[in-house]
Design an enzyme around this catalytic site. Structure first.
Site, PDB file in Angstrom:
ATOM      1  N   ASP A  32      -4.754  95.341 -28.723  1.00  0.00           N
ATOM      2  CA  ASP A  32      -4.409  96.601 -29.379  1.00  0.00           C
ATOM      3  C   ASP A  32      -3.588  97.435 -28.409  1.00  0.00           C
ATOM      4  O   ASP A  32      -3.996  97.636 -27.262  1.00  0.00           O
ATOM      5  CB  ASP A  32      -5.679  97.350 -29.779  1.00  0.00           C
ATOM      6  CG  ASP A  32      -6.650  96.454 -30.546  1.00  0.00           C
ATOM      7  OD1 ASP A  32      -6.173  95.726 -31.425  1.00  0.00           O
ATOM      8  OD2 ASP A  32      -7.857  96.484 -30.260  1.00  0.00           O
TER       9      ASP A  32
ATOM     10  N   ASP B 257     -13.987  97.971 -41.867  1.00  0.00           N
ATOM     11  CA  ASP B 257     -14.386  98.651 -40.638  1.00  0.00           C
ATOM     12  C   ASP B 257     -15.690  99.391 -40.891  1.00  0.00           C
ATOM     13  O   ASP B 257     -15.798 100.171 -41.848  1.00  0.00           O
ATOM     14  CB  ASP B 257     -13.306  99.642 -40.192  1.00  0.00           C
ATOM     15  CG  ASP B 257     -12.042  98.939 -39.719  1.00  0.00           C
ATOM     16  OD1 ASP B 257     -12.112  97.722 -39.449  1.00  0.00           O
ATOM     17  OD2 ASP B 257     -10.993  99.597 -39.626  1.00  0.00           O
TER      18      ASP B 257
END
Length: 234
Positions: free
Chosen positions: A131, A9
């Site tokens: 998500d 990330d």
């Protein structure tokens, strides 16, 4: 064994980890991005590297494009990229930079017709990242409620030529408490699309449990920074 996709990330071209997707929980990773890619690439069980442009996800544009492009030369492993991908041009730019797969989130969730067009242009190159807190889907860097149910949404898109569905239970993400095995397994048994688990995975036993549930691959974040996670893997 289930496919293993280590997660990187990015914020400002630096590898970080978040908890529950909250930007205020940012923790810098000890290894550089380059060191991480080189480390993961030595394992046969790693079949792909998963890179997310976190600022891009928030600002709705691919802010790390040039940096991610520079990472391509570091590994022969396939790379998939997500975060801020909102246009056909951005997808083309990544694919033309020899990035293997693109992950669509908000845009693909809010506009299924657009998603369908993108999958026709780039068949099996697109993954949708769904998500959610449980089954309630979130968008725009996990900060807004999409007012959509996970299973209802997947039923609308499973006929498309997608690479698969990446399901993250946000409440599990970054906590090292285990994945949402119940919902991930249920999803894997109710769609024809490959399901990729993300969020909360702790160790190899979690990978084995996901494999039993017919989950195609696991994206692992915080756990991969612990030496114990890799013991015995080749």
């Amino acid at each position: 064994m289930i496919e293993l996709w280590p997660a990187i990330d990015l914020i400002n071209s630096t590898s970080v980890r978040l908890t529950e997707g909250k930007y205020t929980s940012e923790e810098k990773v000890e290894k550089t991005v380059e060191e991480s890619i080189q480390f993961y690439s030595q394992f046969e069980c790693v079949t792909r590297i998963h890179i997310i442009d976190l600022i891009g996800a928030k600002t709705k544009e691919a802010t790390e494009f040039n940096y991610i492009q520079s990472l391509r030369k570091l590994t022969l492993k396939p790379i998939e990229v997500g975060g801020g991908i909102r246009s056909k041009q951005t997808i083309e730019n990544y694919i033309n930079s020899v990035i293997d797969y693109c992950i669509l989130g908000t845009q693909g969730i809010q506009d299924v017709e657009w998603l369908a067009r993108m999958t026709q242009h780039f068949p099996n190159k697109i993954y949708v990242s769904v998500d959610a807190f449980g089954v309630e889907i979130k968008i725009n860097g996990w900060e807004e409620d999409a007012k959509l149910n996970l299973f209802d949404y997947v039923a609308k898109i499973e006929h498309l030529p997608l690479g698969g569905i990446i399901y993250t239970d946000i409440s599990k993400d970054g906590k090292l408490e285990g994945a949402n095995f119940e919902l991930t397994g249920r999803l894997a048994h109710t769609t024809y699309l490959p399901v990729i688990a993300s969020g909360g995975i702790r160790h190899q036993a979690d990978l084995q449990q996901l494999e039993v549930l017919n989950v195609h691959a696991a994206i692992v974040g915080k756990a991969i920074h612990q030496n114990a996670f890799w013991e015995g893997l080749s």
